[in-house]
Design a protein around this motif. Structure first.
Motif, mmCIF file in Angstrom:
data_model
loop_
_atom_site.group_PDB
_atom_site.id
_atom_site.type_symbol
_atom_site.label_atom_id
_atom_site.label_comp_id
_atom_site.label_asym_id
_atom_site.label_seq_id
_atom_site.Cartn_x
_atom_site.Cartn_y
_atom_site.Cartn_z
ATOM 1 N N ILE B 348 3.708 -9.928 -2.777
ATOM 2 C CA ILE B 348 4.716 -9.631 -1.757
ATOM 3 C C ILE B 348 4.993 -10.852 -0.895
ATOM 4 O O ILE B 348 6.134 -11.264 -0.699
ATOM 5 C CB ILE B 348 4.255 -8.448 -0.882
ATOM 6 C CG1 ILE B 348 4.160 -7.185 -1.724
ATOM 7 C CG2 ILE B 348 5.211 -8.249 0.279
ATOM 8 C CD1 ILE B 348 3.561 -6.023 -0.982
ATOM 9 N N MET B 349 3.925 -11.478 -0.391
ATOM 10 C CA MET B 349 4.179 -12.557 0.566
ATOM 11 C C MET B 349 4.699 -13.820 -0.102
ATOM 12 O O MET B 349 5.522 -14.526 0.475
ATOM 13 C CB MET B 349 2.946 -12.827 1.428
ATOM 14 C CG MET B 349 1.681 -13.152 0.712
ATOM 15 S SD MET B 349 0.285 -12.919 1.834
ATOM 16 C CE MET B 349 -1.041 -13.625 0.854
ATOM 17 N N THR B 350 4.268 -14.078 -1.346
ATOM 18 C CA THR B 350 4.775 -15.272 -2.024
ATOM 19 C C THR B 350 6.241 -15.108 -2.383
ATOM 20 O O THR B 350 7.043 -16.022 -2.165
ATOM 21 C CB THR B 350 3.970 -15.546 -3.302
ATOM 22 O OG1 THR B 350 2.610 -15.604 -2.946
ATOM 23 C CG2 THR B 350 4.379 -16.835 -3.929
ATOM 24 N N LEU B 466 10.593 -6.810 1.947
ATOM 25 C CA LEU B 466 9.301 -7.437 1.662
ATOM 26 C C LEU B 466 8.462 -7.614 2.922
ATOM 27 O O LEU B 466 7.227 -7.604 2.869
ATOM 28 C CB LEU B 466 9.521 -8.800 1.013
ATOM 29 C CG LEU B 466 10.034 -8.766 -0.415
ATOM 30 C CD1 LEU B 466 10.418 -10.156 -0.869
ATOM 31 C CD2 LEU B 466 8.985 -8.199 -1.345
ATOM 32 N N ALA B 467 9.139 -7.786 4.062
ATOM 33 C CA ALA B 467 8.391 -8.027 5.302
ATOM 34 C C ALA B 467 7.682 -6.761 5.760
ATOM 35 O O ALA B 467 6.579 -6.828 6.300
ATOM 36 C CB ALA B 467 9.335 -8.525 6.391
ATOM 37 N N VAL B 468 8.308 -5.603 5.523
ATOM 38 C CA VAL B 468 7.717 -4.344 6.002
ATOM 39 C C VAL B 468 6.315 -4.113 5.424
ATOM 40 O O VAL B 468 5.364 -3.935 6.185
ATOM 41 C CB VAL B 468 8.656 -3.152 5.713
ATOM 42 C CG1 VAL B 468 7.933 -1.839 5.940
ATOM 43 C CG2 VAL B 468 9.879 -3.235 6.601
ATOM 44 N N THR B 470 4.273 -6.272 4.250
ATOM 45 C CA THR B 470 3.372 -7.327 4.712
ATOM 46 C C THR B 470 2.745 -6.937 6.042
ATOM 47 O O THR B 470 1.561 -7.164 6.291
ATOM 48 C CB THR B 470 4.150 -8.648 4.873
ATOM 49 O OG1 THR B 470 4.920 -8.862 3.707
ATOM 50 C CG2 THR B 470 3.218 -9.811 5.073
ATOM 51 N N LEU B 471 3.567 -6.333 6.902
ATOM 52 C CA LEU B 471 3.054 -5.894 8.202
ATOM 53 C C LEU B 471 2.276 -4.590 8.092
ATOM 54 O O LEU B 471 1.182 -4.455 8.637
ATOM 55 C CB LEU B 471 4.232 -5.696 9.166
ATOM 56 C CG LEU B 471 4.492 -6.819 10.158
ATOM 57 C CD1 LEU B 471 5.617 -6.434 11.074
ATOM 58 C CD2 LEU B 471 3.228 -7.140 10.950
ATOM 59 N N VAL B 472 2.879 -3.626 7.371
ATOM 60 C CA VAL B 472 2.280 -2.292 7.323
ATOM 61 C C VAL B 472 0.897 -2.339 6.688
ATOM 62 O O VAL B 472 -0.065 -1.756 7.184
ATOM 63 C CB VAL B 472 3.203 -1.315 6.565
ATOM 64 C CG1 VAL B 472 2.475 -0.009 6.293
ATOM 65 C CG2 VAL B 472 4.458 -1.058 7.367
ATOM 66 N N LEU B 473 0.785 -3.101 5.576
ATOM 67 C CA LEU B 473 -0.515 -3.188 4.904
ATOM 68 C C LEU B 473 -1.538 -3.923 5.755
ATOM 69 O O LEU B 473 -2.733 -3.863 5.497
ATOM 70 C CB LEU B 473 -0.367 -3.891 3.550
ATOM 71 C CG LEU B 473 0.297 -3.068 2.451
ATOM 72 C CD1 LEU B 473 0.536 -3.926 1.230
ATOM 73 C CD2 LEU B 473 -0.552 -1.874 2.093
ATOM 74 N N GLY B 474 -1.061 -4.609 6.777
ATOM 75 C CA GLY B 474 -1.990 -5.307 7.663
ATOM 76 C C GLY B 474 -2.687 -4.369 8.619
ATOM 77 O O GLY B 474 -3.771 -4.668 9.125
ATOM 78 N N VAL B 475 -2.074 -3.219 8.892
ATOM 79 C CA VAL B 475 -2.713 -2.287 9.821
ATOM 80 C C VAL B 475 -3.110 -0.980 9.138
ATOM 81 O O VAL B 475 -3.941 -0.232 9.635
ATOM 82 C CB VAL B 475 -1.772 -1.970 11.019
ATOM 83 C CG1 VAL B 475 -1.720 -3.152 11.960
ATOM 84 C CG2 VAL B 475 -0.392 -1.610 10.540
#
Lengths: 171, 495
Positions: B348-350, B466-468, B470-475
């Motif tokens: 996702i992030m790449t 893609l950004a969603v 990245t953030l959601v999986l972080g919390v």
């Protein structure tokens, strides 16, 4: 005994020809070196009773690919005049890698006991077995390989097309 | 021979992707290459159908199908979904890319056919249970990749990238095939299970070491681990940016999937108590631990010196391979779950970071870090997304990258590989420096031009999509972690 001598002759031919390919600066010489190298490998296949592989080796590599290479060489203007680039890049790293591979391979050949057959059966045709396994156990790899070749064809066609969009007119 | 129609039920998603490839080619032929929307639409529809099929029938147990050539299990399912997602996103992002479609959209629709084939090949790579299939699927993905790398035919750099890729690829697959032939010579079997059975009789020794090293050379090239990484920056830089985005995610992840299945099925014995034991005297984890350490360190050190955003991302992707190898060497289910989790997040992030490059590529001339100056003022949304992806790549909270790295380092520490975990943390600190160089250019350097850059709508939407995660999986990461754990259960439990 005699077969061992003949085997060694073919092995020597393969290695010497391969060396010639790697060291020669003339494209045509390289091509012919490759011819003898491939033929030597073919002879080894015969010795090992792999008749189908030997035939394929001759038909595909010697008859097909090598002839194509030589045609390519002949049709390219003054290709023999161009010196092939063969300079040393990073000799130290290359030397280390080469020595490591040599030591490992030689060590492996000397040390390893391979679960091999004592006597080879007299040559029996393998084509029937090949055909059966291609269409039974190995059907999927067989079909997958054909898709793989299609991709390679598409790629070759794409890279050699004059310019995009034009040639679709003259079908 | 056991080749039945019921196999097709398990192989549905792959079969659909294979068919999609053929239909894309056919669609392009029928429309004489004038309507790119036909192959594009075919690819999207095919990927969607395949995705639906995969989601409707997740494998509940391990199935060896098509003459035991491929295995469909939870592990395959995980990667299947990942590859389909990657293909979907990259298809969408390349539709508005000038590099792929050409200035007047004159380029061929073959791109979409090749993307379908790549997806098909990657899925089979993750499922191969036989060295014949291993070699074939790796070759399929490689050959498709070579063509994609040279897709911008009239660009000198693209052709150079393709040629470099072919030469490297040919050599390393030859070395790998030699290694595989040694496995066959040692055990007389081509299936992973057969190799394991053959090796447990004590056939190890020098030849096994050579075989493992040579196979590692082929896989190492695919995942671009040091010392087989030299092609990576040149290819990522020369290939069209959307293709670079695919290369940085898809084939690399497929390489990991193939490596995990091969090593953990053929070369590891499960003592059925959750821990994994090595076969005999094969100490491949040590070789891989050293490769892991070298890969992350060299990747990061080289990334520091880069001024081109794309080369920087290329070297950083090498460093990430080093981190992921860390989870691979620890010989535990936790380590593998961490790798799977990280692969998902990494994709996702790449792709996100490369998408920013693609989006700007249409408008901004260069790809140097300096060309991104003042982006934070000109395109606040895009710059914010890029910042988020960079933070996630560094591994800072509250992003998915942090959770992924945490699991990896924890798995390494748990297995007693503290030196490797500490090296990983140190490397992450180093990576913060070069990622923040891009951020600094975006926010602290005044722009040379003012006004908006003007990016394609599709790219902006995709960036947000893609950004969603990245953030959601972080919390909120536990669902993905559970999914990763569950995917591995069949691979490790079933043997």
């Amino acid at each position: 005994m005699i077969s061992t001598v003949i085997w060694c002759l073919f092995a020597g031919m393969t290695v010497m020809a391969a060396l010639a390919v790697a060291t020669s600066k003339n494209v045509v010489h390289c091509g012919f070196g490759l011819l003898f190298s491939l033929l030597g490998v073919c002879a080894m296949y015969v010795f090992l009773g792999a008749d189908f592989l030997a035939a394929t080796q001759v038909i595909v590599y010697v008859g097909g690919i090598l002839v194509l290479i030589l045609f390519g060489v002949m049709m390219t203007h003054r290709i023999t005049a161009t010196d092939l680039k063969s300079e040393l890049v990073q000799p130290v790293a290359a030397l280390i890698a080469a020595v490591a591979i040599l030591v490992l391979s030689v060590g492996m050949i000397l040390e390893q006991v391979w679960p091999a057959k004592e006597h080879l059966d007299p040559i029996t045709p393998t084509t029937h077995a090949f055909g059966v396994s291609f269409l039974t156990d190995y059907l999927f790899p067989f079909e997958f390989a054909s898709v793989l070749l299609l991709v390679a064809l598409i790629g070759a066609a794409m890279f050699t097309r004059d310019s995009a969009g034009e040639d679709s007119d003259h079908v | 021979m056991n080749f039945t129609w019921s196999d097709a039920a398990y192989f549905g998603p792959e079969a659909v992707m294979g068919l999609t490839f053929l239909l894309c080619v056919l669609g392009d032929l029928v429309t004489r290459g004038r309507r790119h929307v036909v192959p594009f639409g075919t690819l999207l529809v095919g990927t969607a159908i395949s995705l639906v099929l995969a989601l409707l029938h997740p494998p509940v147990s391990s199935h060896a199908i098509l003459g035991q050539m491929v295995v469909v299990d939870g592990f395959a399912h995980f990667f299947r979904l990942l590859f389909l997602g990657i293909t979907f996103v990259t298809a969408l992002l390349s539709w508005s890319s000038r590099e792929i479609m050409g200035r007047d959209r004159e380029h061929q629709g073959e791109f979409y056919a090749l993307a379908a084939m790549l997806c098909f090949g990657m899925m089979v790579m993750a499922e191969s249970a036989d060295i014949v299939m291993l070699a074939l699927s790796l070759e399929a993905v490689s050959i498709t990749s070579y063509i994609l790398a040279g897709f911008a035919r009239f660009s000198f750099r693209s052709s150079e990238a393709a040629l470099k890729y072919v030469l490297w690829g040919a050599v390393s697959s030859a070395v790998m095939l030699y290694g595989l032939s040694l496995f066959y010579g040692l055990t007389g079997a081509t299936s992973y299970e057969g190799i394991r059975a053959g090796l447990s009789g004590g056939q190890g020794g020098m030849a096994l070491l050579v075989a493992i090293l040579f196979v590692m050379a082929g896989i190492g090239y695919k995942i671009s681990a040091v010392p087989f990484h030299f092609w990576t920056p040149d290819v990522y830089e020369g290939a069209p940016a959307p293709v670079a985005a695919i290369f940085a995610s898809g084939p690399k992840i497929a390489g990991f999937a193939l490596m995990i299945r091969f090593f953990y099925v053929a070369l590891v014995q499960d003592d059925s108590q959750g821990t994994l034991a090595l076969l005999d005297d094969v100490q491949w984890p040590w070789v891989l631990a050293i490769i892991s350490a070298a890969t992350m360190t060299l990747g990061n050190m080289a990334a520091i010196r880069q001024n081109s955003v794309r080369r920087l991302l290329a070297y950083s992707s090498i460093a990430h391979v080093g981190y992921m190898l860390m989870g691979f060497v620890v010989l535990s289910a936790n380590g593998l779950a961490a790798v799977l989790f990280y692969l998902f997040v990494y994709a996702i992030m790449t792709i996100g970071a490369f998408l920013v490059v693609v989006a700007l590529n249409n408008r901004v001339s260069g790809e140097e870090i300096d060309d991104y100056a003042g982006l934070g003022f000109r395109e606040p949304l895009v710059a914010a997304m890029m910042f988020l992806f960079l933070i996630s790549l560094t591994g800072l909270p509250p992003t998915a990258g942090f959770i992924g790295k945490f699991y990896l380092f924890a798995a390494a520490g748990e297995a007693g590989l503290w030196w490797l975990a500490i090296l990983g943390v140190l490397n992450s600190v180093v990576s913060l420096y070069y990622y923040m160089r891009i951020a600094r250019a975006m926010y602290f350097t005044p722009p040379e031009l003012s006004g908006r850059v003007g990016l394609a709508q599709a790219h902006l939407i995709l960036l947000v999509v893609l950004a969603v995660p990245t953030l959601v999986l972080g919390v909120f990461w536990s669902p993905l972690k559970e999914f990763a754990d569950q995917s591995l259960r069949m691979l490790l439990g079933g043997g």
